[in-house]
Scaffold this motif. Sequence first.
Motif, PDB file in Angstrom:
ATOM      1  N   ARG A   1      28.826  -2.979 -35.914  1.00  0.00           N
ATOM      2  CA  ARG A   1      28.695  -4.050 -34.921  1.00  0.00           C
ATOM      3  C   ARG A   1      29.446  -3.749 -33.624  1.00  0.00           C
ATOM      4  O   ARG A   1      28.969  -4.077 -32.540  1.00  0.00           O
ATOM      5  CB  ARG A   1      29.120  -5.394 -35.505  1.00  0.00           C
ATOM      6  CG  ARG A   1      30.584  -5.527 -35.778  1.00  0.00           C
ATOM      7  CD  ARG A   1      30.980  -6.915 -36.284  1.00  0.00           C
ATOM      8  NE  ARG A   1      32.341  -6.883 -36.728  1.00  0.00           N
ATOM      9  CZ  ARG A   1      33.395  -6.936 -35.927  1.00  0.00           C
ATOM     10  NH1 ARG A   1      33.225  -7.057 -34.625  1.00  0.00           N
ATOM     11  NH2 ARG A   1      34.630  -6.877 -36.411  1.00  0.00           N
ATOM     12  N   THR A   2      30.605  -3.104 -33.734  1.00  0.00           N
ATOM     13  CA  THR A   2      31.390  -2.837 -32.529  1.00  0.00           C
ATOM     14  C   THR A   2      30.707  -1.809 -31.627  1.00  0.00           C
ATOM     15  O   THR A   2      30.836  -1.872 -30.408  1.00  0.00           O
ATOM     16  CB  THR A   2      32.822  -2.368 -32.872  1.00  0.00           C
ATOM     17  OG1 THR A   2      32.762  -1.138 -33.588  1.00  0.00           O
ATOM     18  CG2 THR A   2      33.560  -3.421 -33.691  1.00  0.00           C
ATOM     19  N   LYS A   3      29.961  -0.886 -32.226  1.00  0.00           N
ATOM     20  CA  LYS A   3      29.284   0.153 -31.436  1.00  0.00           C
ATOM     21  C   LYS A   3      28.029  -0.363 -30.750  1.00  0.00           C
ATOM     22  O   LYS A   3      27.466   0.317 -29.897  1.00  0.00           O
ATOM     23  CB  LYS A   3      28.975   1.364 -32.311  1.00  0.00           C
ATOM     24  CG  LYS A   3      30.253   2.093 -32.698  1.00  0.00           C
ATOM     25  CD  LYS A   3      29.991   3.338 -33.483  1.00  0.00           C
ATOM     26  CE  LYS A   3      31.319   4.019 -33.803  1.00  0.00           C
ATOM     27  NZ  LYS A   3      31.160   5.168 -34.640  1.00  0.00           N
ATOM     28  N   VAL A   4      27.580  -1.568 -31.123  1.00  0.00           N
ATOM     29  CA  VAL A   4      26.442  -2.178 -30.428  1.00  0.00           C
ATOM     30  C   VAL A   4      26.899  -3.385 -29.596  1.00  0.00           C
ATOM     31  O   VAL A   4      26.099  -4.238 -29.231  1.00  0.00           O
ATOM     32  CB  VAL A   4      25.305  -2.569 -31.403  1.00  0.00           C
ATOM     33  CG1 VAL A   4      24.696  -1.326 -32.045  1.00  0.00           C
ATOM     34  CG2 VAL A   4      25.762  -3.558 -32.459  1.00  0.00           C
TER      35      VAL A   4
ATOM     36  N   ALA B   1      33.576  -9.273 -31.284  1.00  0.00           N
ATOM     37  CA  ALA B   1      34.270 -10.426 -31.855  1.00  0.00           C
ATOM     38  C   ALA B   1      33.657 -10.832 -33.193  1.00  0.00           C
ATOM     39  O   ALA B   1      32.436 -10.879 -33.344  1.00  0.00           O
ATOM     40  CB  ALA B   1      34.224 -11.607 -30.892  1.00  0.00           C
ATOM     41  N   GLN B   2      34.538 -11.115 -34.146  1.00  0.00           N
ATOM     42  CA  GLN B   2      34.104 -11.640 -35.441  1.00  0.00           C
ATOM     43  C   GLN B   2      34.905 -12.920 -35.691  1.00  0.00           C
ATOM     44  O   GLN B   2      36.131 -12.912 -35.601  1.00  0.00           O
ATOM     45  CB  GLN B   2      34.336 -10.630 -36.559  1.00  0.00           C
ATOM     46  CG  GLN B   2      33.863 -11.100 -37.903  1.00  0.00           C
ATOM     47  CD  GLN B   2      33.735  -9.962 -38.900  1.00  0.00           C
ATOM     48  OE1 GLN B   2      32.692  -9.822 -39.481  1.00  0.00           O
ATOM     49  NE2 GLN B   2      34.766  -9.169 -39.106  1.00  0.00           N
ATOM     50  N   ILE B   3      34.183 -13.977 -35.984  1.00  0.00           N
ATOM     51  CA  ILE B   3      34.799 -15.292 -36.112  1.00  0.00           C
ATOM     52  C   ILE B   3      34.396 -15.898 -37.445  1.00  0.00           C
ATOM     53  O   ILE B   3      33.242 -15.780 -37.882  1.00  0.00           O
ATOM     54  CB  ILE B   3      34.331 -16.232 -34.967  1.00  0.00           C
ATOM     55  CG1 ILE B   3      34.733 -15.666 -33.608  1.00  0.00           C
ATOM     56  CG2 ILE B   3      34.890 -17.630 -35.141  1.00  0.00           C
ATOM     57  CD1 ILE B   3      33.675 -14.849 -32.941  1.00  0.00           C
TER      58      ILE B   3
ATOM     59  N   SER C   1      41.414  -7.867 -36.684  1.00  0.00           N
ATOM     60  CA  SER C   1      40.965  -6.545 -37.105  1.00  0.00           C
ATOM     61  C   SER C   1      40.365  -6.663 -38.499  1.00  0.00           C
ATOM     62  O   SER C   1      40.507  -7.682 -39.162  1.00  0.00           O
ATOM     63  CB  SER C   1      42.116  -5.535 -37.086  1.00  0.00           C
ATOM     64  OG  SER C   1      43.129  -5.932 -37.975  1.00  0.00           O
ATOM     65  N   GLU C   2      39.716  -5.599 -38.908  1.00  0.00           N
ATOM     66  CA  GLU C   2      39.035  -5.591 -40.203  1.00  0.00           C
ATOM     67  C   GLU C   2      39.730  -4.578 -41.107  1.00  0.00           C
ATOM     68  O   GLU C   2      39.767  -3.394 -40.786  1.00  0.00           O
ATOM     69  CB  GLU C   2      37.568  -5.212 -39.966  1.00  0.00           C
ATOM     70  CG  GLU C   2      36.658  -5.520 -41.098  1.00  0.00           C
ATOM     71  CD  GLU C   2      35.201  -5.369 -40.683  1.00  0.00           C
ATOM     72  OE1 GLU C   2      34.618  -6.369 -40.220  1.00  0.00           O
ATOM     73  OE2 GLU C   2      34.677  -4.259 -40.782  1.00  0.00           O
ATOM     74  N   ILE C   3      40.257  -5.034 -42.211  1.00  0.00           N
ATOM     75  CA  ILE C   3      40.953  -4.165 -43.146  1.00  0.00           C
ATOM     76  C   ILE C   3      39.972  -3.551 -44.136  1.00  0.00           C
ATOM     77  O   ILE C   3      40.039  -2.373 -44.454  1.00  0.00           O
ATOM     78  CB  ILE C   3      42.053  -4.938 -43.912  1.00  0.00           C
ATOM     79  CG1 ILE C   3      43.039  -5.598 -42.950  1.00  0.00           C
ATOM     80  CG2 ILE C   3      42.760  -4.042 -44.905  1.00  0.00           C
ATOM     81  CD1 ILE C   3      43.758  -4.643 -42.023  1.00  0.00           C
TER      82      ILE C   3
END
Length: 156
Positions: free
Chosen positions: A60-63, A67-69, A144-146
Motif C-alpha cells: 500500500r505504501t508503494k502505491v 496512512a492506515q487507520i 508503523s506496522e510490526i
Amino acid sequence: MPHELDIWERRILALLQEDASLSTAAIAEAVGLSTSPCWRRIDRLEREGIIKRRVALVDRTKVGLKAQIFAQVKLNAHGRANLDEFATAIRDLPEVMECHVLMGSVDFMLRIVAADIESYERLFFEKLSNLPGVQEINSTVALSEIKSTTSLPIGG
C-alpha cells in the motif's frame, strides 16, 4: 462442517499462501506428490471454497496509501436495528479494507487506508460520519506496522 485437511493439503495451502503463482509441478515437488494428485487436491480445495481466490498482494505504501487507520464505530439504536443498511454502505467504500462486527461497547472495527491524514479527514467528514445510524467514530492512526500477514497458521 469443516473439511478435514490431510498433511499434503496443509502443505499445499502453506505454499500457496506464500506464493500463489507457483506452478502445480513446483507445488507437487515441494510437498512430495506427483503432479496429477497435487492438481486434484488443489482443484478440490478451490471447488470447496477453502481456496477462495488467488490474488496479488500490493504494498500500500508503494502505491501512495501511507496512512492506515483503525476506526471503532458505534451505531445509535436505530442504526443497530438496521445493521444491513450500514453494512451495505461500508462495502461501497474502497478505502475500508476490513469491517468486523464486534461485541462490546462498539459495534464495528474498520481498517482503513488513505493517502494521508488529510485524505482520511475528508473521508471521515464526507462519508463515514454520514453513514446510516452512525452515532460515534473513534479513530486511531497506526504509526508503523510490526506484522502484517495473510497466511493462516494451518501447519504443513
